[in-house]
Design an enzyme around this catalytic site. Structure first.
Site, PDB file in Angstrom:
ATOM      1  N   ASP A 182       1.885   0.180   2.986  1.00 26.55           N
ATOM      2  CA  ASP A 182       2.198  -1.103   3.774  1.00 26.55           C
ATOM      3  C   ASP A 182       3.050  -1.261   4.759  1.00 26.55           C
ATOM      4  OD1 ASP A 182       1.599  -4.335   3.833  1.00 26.55           O
ATOM      5  OD2 ASP A 182       3.166  -4.893   2.428  1.00 26.55           O
ATOM      6  N   GLU A 212      -2.089   2.888   4.660  1.00 23.24           N
ATOM      7  CA  GLU A 212      -1.286   1.601   6.098  1.00 23.24           C
ATOM      8  C   GLU A 212      -0.270   2.466   6.646  1.00 23.24           C
ATOM      9  OE1 GLU A 212      -1.237  -2.115   4.479  1.00 23.24           O
ATOM     10  OE2 GLU A 212      -3.228  -2.770   3.524  1.00 23.24           O
ATOM     11  N   ASP A 322      -6.578   3.924  -1.686  1.00 22.71           N
ATOM     12  CA  ASP A 322      -6.106   2.286  -1.816  1.00 22.71           C
ATOM     13  C   ASP A 322      -7.949   1.841  -1.424  1.00 22.71           C
ATOM     14  OD1 ASP A 322      -6.178  -0.462  -1.904  1.00 22.71           O
ATOM     15  OD2 ASP A 322      -5.018  -0.858  -0.843  1.00 22.71           O
TER      16      ASP A 322
END
Length: 435
Positions: A182, A212, A322
């Site tokens: 994130d 990310e 992910d």
């Protein structure tokens, strides 16, 4: 060579790395020669302090964009826990300090910023820290309340060891960590990044997949995890990265497979590597997000599964990341023959099922009372297969999954944030000979 020992014991596991092979030395301080003991015992470290390591990811960025490392953008993201501007030097002073550091150390102003920012722009401490990293010394890596001791020795260390046990036997186990960190969320980015670094170091994963990733975090990690080889699938915006522990995993090649119709710039990163005789094909991706993109995501998954299946029979192929998957999407496409979902293969423990879990992780808040719990992040393995076609042929080394767990379950010290809105997936594998 960087070593992170237990603070409670006196035994270190020290690794040497070269292009030809990795060697591991297990040694006790009581059996080391005097000059090695002096390097450690003559250093004073206060493990309760955390001032030197309260690193700034963005501060006094005064050099031009062309002088920055290739993965550092000149516009750093803002942070919640900013430093008091009154304590910072002026821009002119920052420029002079970076130039002085570069001149003294024979490096450049980009590297100078890393060291100066970490030490509150104290030139003497920064130069000393750089020199210690090259000639040996003791420093502290901290992610809050529990510092870790980091010991570095110079290239003369092997000749100084008298009673160390050195082996060239390849590891029989390895760890793989995959995590959406994130990086695109600026809230507590500095502290969250430090917590992620500490988990990577603590778990000592041999292979790390990160999704990310953003340029400023990439440069920060690459500087501090020099014992890992970094392979990035991009350099702008956000992207995926693969890390290989230099002392155990040997890089062979890599390929970047684009998803041409992706609306979000997604792709598939493939790396060929090996651990001893265990051949690996490593695949990571961040598949298309949101419910609306389910058809695009399924097309991308088909490409990834095709790559997973295409490896030769003597190669262990792992796809992880992910993947934003819903169970019904996987059911429609089907897991490739001989491949397994590692969560299922290790017992389908319910307590580690959900990787994006808003019932437990408060980094993301959705309106309403509904708290989604989804298994977006997954690990798939297609192990090497025995060769029964002829007698006396070389049999492959097979990776067998032994453990599946989650990391990043604790909030970062002095914040209300977890390291990421996703839990990290940590998997263990045993390398066995085909029978």
């Amino acid at each position: 060579v960087g070593i992170i020992p237990s603070l409670l014991g006196t035994v270190l596991i020290i690794t040497f790395h070269s292009a030809a092979r990795s060697s591991i030395a297990t040694l006790n301080f009581s059996n080391m020669s005097d000059n090695i003991e002096d390097k450690v015992e003559n250093k004073t470290v206060d493990l309760e302090e955390d001032d030197d390591d309260d690193v700034l990811l963005s501060e006094c960025m005064t050099v031009s964009k062309t002088e920055l490392p290739k993965h550092v953008a000149s516009d750093d993201p803002p942070e919640e826990d900013t430093v008091d501007e009154e304590t910072l030097p002026s821009m002119e002073t920052c420029q002079r300090l970076t130039e002085s550091f570069a001149e003294v150390t024979g490096t450049d102003t980009a590297l100078a910023q890393f060291f100066l920012q970490d030490r509150q722009w104290d030139l003497e401490r920064s130069v000393n820290a750089y020199m210690e990293g090259r000639t040996g010394g003791v420093t502290v890596l901290s992610a809050g309340d529990q510092p870790e001791l980091v010991v570095t020795f110079d290239s003369q260390m092997p000749s100084s060891l008298k009673n160390a046990t050195i082996t060239t036997v390849a590891p029989t186990r390895f760890k793989l960590l995959t995590w959406n960190i994130d990086g695109i969320e600026n809230t507590n980015l500095k502290r969250r990044t430090k917590a992620i670094l500490k988990i990577i170091e603590t778990e000592r994963a041999d292979i790390v997949f990160l999704q990310e990733m953003v340029p400023v975090v990439y440069s920060y990690m690459e500087e501090r995890l020099q014992h890992y080889m970094f392979i990035a699938a991009g350099a702008e915006g956000y992207f995926t990265v693969m890390l290989l522990l230099r002392t155990t995993v040997h890089y062979d090649s890599h390929e970047l497979i684009p998803f041409p119709a992706s609306l979000m710039g997604r792709n598939l990163l493939q790396v060929e590597a090996h651990i001893g005789k265990c051949k690996l094909q490593l695949l990571t991706s961040h598949l298309e997000s949101t419910t609306e993109c389910t058809e695009q995501r399924k097309k991308q998954l088909k490409v990834a599964f095709a790559r997973l299946s295409s490896a030769s029979n003597d190669v262990n192929s792992i796809l992880a990341g992910d993947l934003n998957l819903r169970d019904k999407e996987v059911a429609e496409i089907g897991i490739p023959t001989y491949a397994v979902d590692v969560w299922e293969a290790t017992g389908s423990r319910q307590e580690v099922k959900y990787t994006w879990d808003l019932a437990r992780n408060t980094n993301k808040e959705l309106g309403g009372r509904f708290k989604p719990r989804l298994r977006f992040d997954r690990v798939y393995l297609r192990s090497a297969k025995p060769n029964h076609s002829r007698v006396n042929s070389d049999e492959p080394s097979i990776a067998v999954p032994r453990y599946f767990g989650l990391v990043g379950l604790q909030k970062v010290a002095n914040t209300q944030s977890f390291p990421s809105d996703h839990w990290g997936l940590l998997t263990h594998y045993e390398i066995v000979a085909a029978t």
